[in-house]
Design an enzyme around this catalytic site. Sequence first.
Site, mmCIF file in Angstrom:
data_model
loop_
_atom_site.group_PDB
_atom_site.id
_atom_site.type_symbol
_atom_site.label_atom_id
_atom_site.label_comp_id
_atom_site.label_asym_id
_atom_site.label_seq_id
_atom_site.Cartn_x
_atom_site.Cartn_y
_atom_site.Cartn_z
ATOM 1 N N GLU A 1 0.193 28.282 11.105
ATOM 2 C CA GLU A 1 0.057 27.518 12.352
ATOM 3 C C GLU A 1 -0.757 28.269 13.394
ATOM 4 O O GLU A 1 -0.268 28.552 14.486
ATOM 5 C CB GLU A 1 1.443 27.243 12.947
ATOM 6 C CG GLU A 1 2.434 26.579 12.019
ATOM 7 C CD GLU A 1 3.855 26.571 12.603
ATOM 8 O OE1 GLU A 1 4.110 27.204 13.648
ATOM 9 O OE2 GLU A 1 4.715 25.922 11.998
ATOM 10 N N ARG B 1 -3.488 32.686 32.553
ATOM 11 C CA ARG B 1 -3.146 33.820 31.693
ATOM 12 C C ARG B 1 -3.145 35.174 32.411
ATOM 13 O O ARG B 1 -2.219 35.968 32.214
ATOM 14 C CB ARG B 1 -4.042 33.858 30.456
ATOM 15 C CG ARG B 1 -3.947 32.587 29.598
ATOM 16 C CD ARG B 1 -4.553 32.748 28.217
ATOM 17 N NE ARG B 1 -3.748 33.632 27.405
ATOM 18 C CZ ARG B 1 -4.012 34.902 27.203
ATOM 19 N NH1 ARG B 1 -5.098 35.445 27.687
ATOM 20 N NH2 ARG B 1 -3.202 35.631 26.488
ATOM 21 N N TYR C 1 0.521 36.729 32.165
ATOM 22 C CA TYR C 1 0.711 37.758 31.123
ATOM 23 C C TYR C 1 -0.102 39.016 31.392
ATOM 24 O O TYR C 1 -0.331 39.798 30.473
ATOM 25 C CB TYR C 1 0.286 37.226 29.741
ATOM 26 C CG TYR C 1 0.707 35.828 29.424
ATOM 27 C CD1 TYR C 1 2.031 35.525 29.120
ATOM 28 C CD2 TYR C 1 -0.229 34.805 29.406
ATOM 29 C CE1 TYR C 1 2.392 34.220 28.816
ATOM 30 C CE2 TYR C 1 0.138 33.503 29.102
ATOM 31 C CZ TYR C 1 1.455 33.228 28.807
ATOM 32 O OH TYR C 1 1.804 31.936 28.507
ATOM 33 N N CYS D 1 -3.405 29.944 47.165
ATOM 34 C CA CYS D 1 -2.686 30.750 48.155
ATOM 35 C C CYS D 1 -1.566 31.562 47.528
ATOM 36 O O CYS D 1 -0.384 31.326 47.798
ATOM 37 C CB CYS D 1 -2.134 29.835 49.228
ATOM 38 S SG CYS D 1 -3.458 28.897 49.966
HETATM 39 N N1 LLP Z 1 3.669 28.107 16.008
HETATM 40 C C1 LLP Z 1 4.666 28.189 16.904
HETATM 41 C C2 LLP Z 1 6.006 27.762 16.519
HETATM 42 C C3 LLP Z 1 4.404 28.695 18.195
HETATM 43 O O1 LLP Z 1 5.395 28.798 19.072
HETATM 44 C C4 LLP Z 1 3.101 29.113 18.542
HETATM 45 C C5 LLP Z 1 2.778 29.636 19.867
HETATM 46 C C6 LLP Z 1 2.079 28.988 17.566
HETATM 47 C C7 LLP Z 1 2.413 28.491 16.317
HETATM 48 C C8 LLP Z 1 0.659 29.375 17.825
HETATM 49 O O2 LLP Z 1 0.529 30.721 18.112
HETATM 50 P P1 LLP Z 1 -0.935 31.389 18.228
HETATM 51 O O3 LLP Z 1 -1.561 31.336 16.870
HETATM 52 O O4 LLP Z 1 -1.716 30.592 19.214
HETATM 53 O O5 LLP Z 1 -0.650 32.750 18.701
HETATM 54 N N2 LLP Z 1 0.565 30.919 26.378
HETATM 55 C C9 LLP Z 1 0.542 32.178 25.678
HETATM 56 C C10 LLP Z 1 0.797 32.009 24.196
HETATM 57 C C11 LLP Z 1 2.087 31.277 23.887
HETATM 58 C C12 LLP Z 1 2.307 31.057 22.421
HETATM 59 C C13 LLP Z 1 3.452 30.154 22.164
HETATM 60 N N3 LLP Z 1 3.661 29.794 20.793
HETATM 61 C C14 LLP Z 1 -0.782 32.896 25.943
HETATM 62 O O6 LLP Z 1 -1.607 32.346 26.689
HETATM 63 O O7 LLP Z 1 -0.986 34.004 25.494
#
Ligand code: LLP
Length: 426
Positions: free
Chosen positions: A286, A325, A329, A355
Site C-alpha cells: 500500500e 508538513r 512533522y 497568523c
Molecule cells: N497504509 C496504511 C494503513 C496507512 O496508514 C498509510 C499511511 C499508508 C498505507 C501509506 O503510507 P506511505 O506509503 O504513504 O508512507 N501525513 C504524514 C504521513 C501519514 C501516513 C499515514 N498512513 C506525512 O505527511 O508524512
Amino acid sequence: MAKVKISPRPFSYPEGGASLHCGGVSLESLARRYGTPLYVYSADRIVERLRMFQRALAGRDHLVCYAVKANSALAILKLLAQEGAGFDIVSGGELERVLAAAPDAAGRVVFSGVGKTAAEIDLALKAGIMEFHAESEAELNLLAARARKLRVRARFALRVNPDVFAETHPYISTGLREHKFGIDIRSAVEIYRRAAGNRWLEAHGVSVHIGSQIRSALPFGAAIERVSKLVRQLQRAGIVIHTIDAGGGLGIDYHAGPFDAAARAAEYAAAIENALGGFAGRLLIEPGRFVVAQAGALLARVLYVKRNGRKTFVIVDAAMNDLIRPALYQAWHEIAPVRPRPGKTRMVDVVGPVCESGDFFARDRALGPVEPGDLVALLDAGAYGMAQSSNYNTRLRPAEVLVEGKRARLIRRRETMADLLAPEML
Ligand code: LLP
C-alpha cells in the site's frame, strides 16, 4: 547561481535554460496561466514509481494498492487505475473517490482504518471491495452484522500489530503495541478462529502497516516475518489465507542528493519477499508517499522579503494550510528558486501569510537571492500536501495541474469564495 540539486525529481532546469521546468513545461508559464499557489504533478513520474514496485514484484502474484490518502486527486487515481493499481482507502469518502475515478477498480480496493462506521462498511460491501482490514474484534462483529443485513459475505484481513520498531517521526509510526493501530499479533489466531464460525465473514488475508517515511527495508522484513509465521499458524488451524498485505511506508529522501528510487524499491521488495517464507498467495502493498511525493511541487510566489533583527523572512503566498508538513512533522522540503538569480545565498526563513508562528516552510535555510514577485518551488510535495490542506484563515485551496509529457492540464481549479461559503447559513 543557486540551483538546488533536484534529481530524482521530475523538475529540472533544462540544458542551458534559466528556469525550472516540470518535464517539458515551464513553471513560469504554469504560474502565469493558473496563478499561485499551485500544485504541479508529473504524471510520468507517478507512473514510473508505480512501475518500480510492479517490476520489483513481477516474480510473484501481487497487487500494488496505492494509498489514496497520500494524494486523492481524481485524475491521479484514474491514472494509477489505468496502470493496473489497486487502492488502499481509509474512509467512505476515499471509496467514493475511487469509484468516481475508476468504477472498475472496486474489486481492487482494500479498506484500512481504525474507526469504520456502519455507513462506510455498507458502502464498501455494496461496492464489492476486495477485503476489509479489521482493526478490532468489535469492528469485525459490526462487519459481520452489516454483511448479514446486506446478505453478502465480507472478506476480511486482520490488521495485526507486529510490535516492530521503525525509525521515523513519532506521529507516523504505527507498528508498536503502544499505538492505536491493529490487533496484537498474539491474539490474532483466536480472533480468526472465532470469526470462522460466522458464515457472513470470510478470512481472506492478514495485513500489517508499521508506519510511514521508513527508509530502511529491515523493519518491513521483520514485520512480514511475523506475519508469515501467523499465516502458517492459521494454516495449521485450518484457516486459509489468500493475501498478505505489507502496508505502505517506504520512505523517500527529502534532502537533495543522490537517491536511487528503483534500487530502494527493489531492496524493499526483496526484504518482503525473503520474509514471506514460501507463502503462495497474493502479496499486497500500500505505498502512498513513494509513488507521488517526488512527482509533485507546490509553486509559490514571493510576496515580501523582510528583515527582523538578525533574521530574514521570505514571505510567500503559500502557507501551512496548503502544505502543513513542516509545521506538523518538522518536515524538510527543498526550496528551488524557479529562476535563480546571481548572487550570494543567505540564511532565511521561508514563511507563509497565516497568523501562526508555526506557519513556515523552512527555518534558517540557505537560499539564493529572491525578490518579491519571484517564484519558488517547494519540492517533494506530491504526497500529503494537497491531501492535508485546509481553508484555515479563509484561504482558498490551490489549483492542481498534471503535466503529461509536454502538456499540462488543470485537474482541480482553484477554489472560489463561493465554494467556501456554500455550506454556511446566516
Ligand atoms: N497504509 C496504511 C494503513 C496507512 O496508514 C498509510 C499511511 C499508508 C498505507 C501509506 O503510507 P506511505 O506509503 O504513504 O508512507 N501525513 C504524514 C504521513 C501519514 C501516513 C499515514 N498512513 C506525512 O505527511 O508524512
